[in-house]
Design a protein around this motif. Structure first.
Motif: not given
Length: 311
Positions: A137, A149, A151, A154, A159-161, A163, A213
């Motif tokens: 990560r 933001s 981020v 993975d 994949a990115s998110e 948070v 989360a």
């Protein structure tokens, strides 16, 4: 890069932090001390890295093997850089061309001093800044319109998110800085600035539980020390951070906080001494080393790199 630079300079000028006299049996020791300013330590059990300022707007990353007295410059000539995180001998850090505002993330093997490929999808046309890595990560900041933001990326799935994110309002600016990811936990800090006065309104720190989360803003009931800053986290979710008055040199403490909210004052800094960032390193014996950039509030040069061992 702009947010990273501003927060670094805020720390150097004493806007975000402050200080205090020892509370632990184990005293911190200085591990990097030169005639220049050193801030932003990051480490593993094998390497240590930090930001060195030649002058306020020329930051470079230097690194050395643990136990060595010889350091080397990491980023190429003609670039500036801020530290990120070391996993083993791999350093992920922020790099930019001097005189420009855009920054990208760069990865290097410190043992061979060779640059590694950053996974596709990490660097974009926006600025990526203040990275950290743990296993597969990455955690880093990315500029967005009128804000930034955080981020979570993975590397095994690409994949990115997002948070966390924050954009400015008519009255306030927000400067967020991700500071560390370690196993299931990540931490960051946020400075809220008045647009009208350019004064600090508040400085908050956050803990993110990746599996659940959930994001938790760390509460603070200490009226004498309203400012919280410089968070790091170990693999058990224990946070290490500063709490102080707004003025530099007043009442600063290095604190640990368990997941259940139990807090311990690990170290009270002497008057006119302060720090801006910390970094937690997990040891094989289940203790934690905490690095921080202790400095002198009476001087523009911010400080040196210190280590509190075996917490």
């Amino acid at each position: 890069m702009k947010a990273r630079m501003l927060l670094a300079l805020c720390c150097a000028w004493g806007m975000l932090v402050a200080t205090g006299a020892p509370a632990l049996a184990v005293e911190p020791v200085v591990v990097v001390k030169t005639d220049r300013s050193e801030i932003g330590p990051t480490a593993s059990t094998t390497f240590l890295a930090w930001v060195e300022f030649h002058h306020l707007f020329d930051p470079n990353v230097r690194a050395q093997a643990i136990g060595s007295a010889t350091s080397f410059r990491v980023n190429p000539r003609g670039t500036g850089a801020f530290t990120g995180e070391i996993d083993g001998s791999t350093l992920l850090y922020e790099q930019f061309v001097l005189g420009e505002y855009e920054s990208d993330l760069v990865m290097v093997d410190l043992s061979t001093r060779t640059e590694l490929d950053v996974p596709d999808g990490v660097n974009t046309n926006a600025s990526e800044f203040s990275p950290s890595l743990s296993g597969s990560r990455f955690l880093f900041g990315r500029s967005i319109r009128h804000g930034a933001s955080i981020v979570l990326f993975d590397t095994t799935t690409s994949a990115s998110e997002v948070v966390y994110s924050k954009t400015e309002t008519d009255r306030r600016q927000f400067f967020i800085l991700p500071t560390q990811i370690n196993g299931n936990y990540a931490v960051w800090q946020q400075a809220t600035i008045s647009k009208r006065t350019d004064e600090l309104i508040r400085s908050d720190i956050f803990l993110y539980d990746i599996a659940a989360a959930t994001t938790t803003r760390i509460p603070n009931a200490d009226i004498e020390r309203p400012v919280q800053y410089g968070p790091s986290v170990d693999s058990d979710g224990v946070m290490y951070f500063g709490r102080s008055s707004i003025a530099c040199g007043e009442n600063a403490q290095l604190i640990s906080r368990e997941l259940d909210g139990t807090e311990t004052v690990l170290y009270e800094l002497p008057t006119n001494r302060d720090f801006g960032s910390s970094h937690a390193v997990d040891n094989p014996n289940n203790t934690t080393d905490v690095y921080f950039d202790r400095g002198d509030c009476r001087r523009l040069e911010f400080g040196n790199i210190w280590k509190l061992s075996g917490v």
